[in-house]
Design an enzyme around this catalytic site. Structure first.
Site, PDB file in Angstrom:
ATOM      1  N   MET A 173       0.814  -1.061   0.144  1.00 29.02           N
ATOM      2  CA  MET A 173      -0.171   0.081   0.129  1.00 29.02           C
ATOM      3  C   MET A 173       0.719   1.284  -0.287  1.00 29.02           C
ATOM      4  SD  MET A 173      -3.117  -0.959   2.709  1.00 29.02           S
ATOM      5  CE  MET A 173      -4.025   0.517   2.306  1.00 29.02           C
ATOM      6  N   SER A 174       0.484   2.142  -0.823  1.00 28.33           N
ATOM      7  CA  SER A 174       1.262   3.299  -0.998  1.00 28.33           C
ATOM      8  C   SER A 174       0.596   4.594  -0.378  1.00 28.33           C
ATOM      9  CB  SER A 174       1.343   3.768  -2.570  1.00 28.33           C
ATOM     10  OG  SER A 174      -0.018   4.148  -2.942  1.00 28.33           O
TER      11      SER A 174
ATOM     12  N   VAL B 133      -5.211   6.063  -3.150  1.00 28.06           N
ATOM     13  CA  VAL B 133      -6.828   5.842  -3.233  1.00 28.06           C
ATOM     14  C   VAL B 133      -6.854   4.440  -3.973  1.00 28.06           C
ATOM     15  CG1 VAL B 133      -7.144   6.938  -5.491  1.00 28.06           C
ATOM     16  CG2 VAL B 133      -9.104   6.043  -3.938  1.00 28.06           C
ATOM     17  N   ASP B 134      -5.915   4.187  -4.862  1.00 31.26           N
ATOM     18  CA  ASP B 134      -5.737   2.993  -5.591  1.00 31.26           C
ATOM     19  C   ASP B 134      -5.605   1.792  -4.788  1.00 31.26           C
ATOM     20  OD1 ASP B 134      -6.443   4.314  -7.937  1.00 31.26           O
ATOM     21  OD2 ASP B 134      -4.453   4.503  -8.449  1.00 31.26           O
TER      22      ASP B 134
ATOM     23  N   CYS C 261      11.704   0.186 -11.034  1.00 29.76           N
ATOM     24  CA  CYS C 261      11.237   0.101  -9.583  1.00 29.76           C
ATOM     25  C   CYS C 261      10.536  -1.235  -9.620  1.00 29.76           C
ATOM     26  CB  CYS C 261      10.425   1.375  -9.312  1.00 29.76           C
ATOM     27  SG  CYS C 261       9.980   1.200  -7.652  1.00 29.76           S
TER      28      CYS C 261
ATOM     29  N   CYS D 216       9.200   9.365  -7.383  1.00 26.90           N
ATOM     30  CA  CYS D 216       9.052   9.629  -5.929  1.00 26.90           C
ATOM     31  C   CYS D 216      10.213  10.450  -5.385  1.00 26.90           C
ATOM     32  CB  CYS D 216       9.060   8.006  -5.212  1.00 26.90           C
ATOM     33  SG  CYS D 216      10.530   7.240  -5.339  1.00 26.90           S
TER      34      CYS D 216
END
Length: 403
Positions: free
Chosen positions: A1-2, A5-6, A94, A195
């Site tokens: 999880m980042s 929302v996705d 990545c 990032c």
């Protein structure tokens, strides 16, 4: 999880099923690694959002620090490529090296069965299985959000363990589900860009803090005249506008040469020197490493679809591979701004077969035919239309957020 929302919606969709579910957050980059101070902790807000969503869903979560692996496997190699004048694609690396590489090594193994866990992400992509049980990477339902291009370099082993809960949904549907489920990150804006750049301004300014200035000539390719001086090849991207003071006409980057430290430009954004239809790669990797399509070894080659950048359209092409593994792609419609260092990925219909880093580009003799060049201009017009559609898509998404 980042924290976006996705991945939050992906977690919720899985939480509704009978999985022994837990979440993992990757810390890949921290500005404190650069400055040695506590200023600029971008990842901490993301980690807080992940913890909040997981608490609501009733699933455990943990953070894994992969910043050292990211620095060594992604960032430093990318710097060397930028410095050489090529344009790398760290997002593709990545997924191969970190998300479906180093991270998978940290995921738990079932102590009883000895099987490793499944690995779900918020990517917009789909997966299917061949008749003999091998995983196939497929494009997502949402063509504008499809991320199979970014996943095109992952291994078959990593793909076999992957789940893509959002593959059959559009971004608008995902946002609606987030609101319906009252997910805390439902209104979080779309995250864009690399990032390690974050919100710190111009990308060229960021790179200049790592790569020393290396002045060289800017030459008008049509006249052979030196018209300006650049401060480093990495400040220019093939196909994009070159900001040169005092020019009456806009100039665009057609080529960069590392050995002579030279940037070549041409007048106008549709100059024939900006279009290429032959792409070569020396590090090509099929997702099924041991089973490349046999047609690539034939004289006629493999008829397929190629994409040389994210959000470009899949374009018909012919693919050949020589005994040394070198791949040559001849594209039916000439493409503007194809840059060495970038990634070319291949599809058979909606099935992504693999990708490679572009080492060189060229123009076939056919490209110089006036009829095919007119086709190239039409292709560019179509590309601009897709960009406009993409921009409208983002505006519609923002309008939905504000409604």
């Amino acid at each position: 999880m980042s924290g976006g929302v996705d991945s939050s919606v992906a977690a919720r969709l899985l939480a509704d099923k009978d999985y022994d579910l837990s979440a993992v957050f990757m810390r890949n980059w921290d500005t404190r690694d650069e400055s040695g101070t506590d200023i600029g902790c971008e990842w901490e807000k993301d980690w807080q959002d992940v913890q909040q969503v997981c608490k609501s869903l009733g699933i455990p979560c943990r953070m894994i620090d992969l910043s050292r692996q990211y620095w060594n496997r992604i960032f430093e190699p990318a710097l060397r490529i930028w410095e050489s004048g090529e344009t790398p694609n760290p997002d593709v690396w990545c997924n191969r090296e970190i998300k479906f590489g180093a991270l998978l090594e940290h995921l738990p193994m079932d102590s009883r069965s000895g099987q490793r866990s499944w690995f779900a992400t918020g990517h917009y992509a789909r997966k299917d299985w061949s008749l003999d049980g091998r995983p196939k990477l497929l494009t997502a339902k949402d063509e504008l959000k499809d991320q199979s291009f970014y996943l095109s370099s992952i291994s078959e082993t990593g793909l076999a363990r992957a789940l893509f809960p959002l593959g059959s949904l559009t971004k608008v549907e995902v946002r609606k589900l987030a609101r319906q489920y009252h997910i805390e990150t439902a209104e979080r804006p779309e995250s864009m860009g690399l990032c390690f750049v974050g919100e710190r301004g111009k990308f060229s300014d960021f790179l200049s803090s790592y790569i020393p200035f290396n002045p060289g000539p800017i030459i008008d390719l049509t006249t052979g005249t030196e018209i300006a001086t650049h401060q480093g090849l990495w400040g220019y991207t093939i196909g994009q506008k070159a900001r040169i003071p005092g020019m009456l006409q806009k100039m665009f980057v057609a080529r960069k040469e590392h050995l002579s430290n030279t940037v070549y430009v041409v007048p106008g954004g549709n100059h024939e020197a900006l279009y290429m239809d032959v792409v070569n790669s020396r590090d090509w990797a099929w997702i099924w490493r041991d089973s490349p399509p046999q047609e690539v070894f034939s004289d006629s080659g493999l008829r397929a679809l190629v994409k040389v950048r994210h959000r470009a359209k899949n374009t018909p092409c012919t693919v050949h591979q020589d005994p040394n593994g070198h791949v040559t792609i001849t594209i039916d419609e000439p493409q503007k701004g194809v840059s060495p260092g970038q990634v070319a990925a291949i599809w058979r219909d909606d099935w992504c077969l693999g990708c490679g880093t572009i080492t060189t580009t060229d123009q076939s003799s056919a490209l110089r035919d006036e009829r095919l060049f007119e086709l190239a201009q039409q292709s560019q017009e179509g590309y601009l239309m897709r960009q406009q559609q993409s921009a409208q898509y983002i505006l519609d998404d923002k309008r939905i957020q504000n409604s």
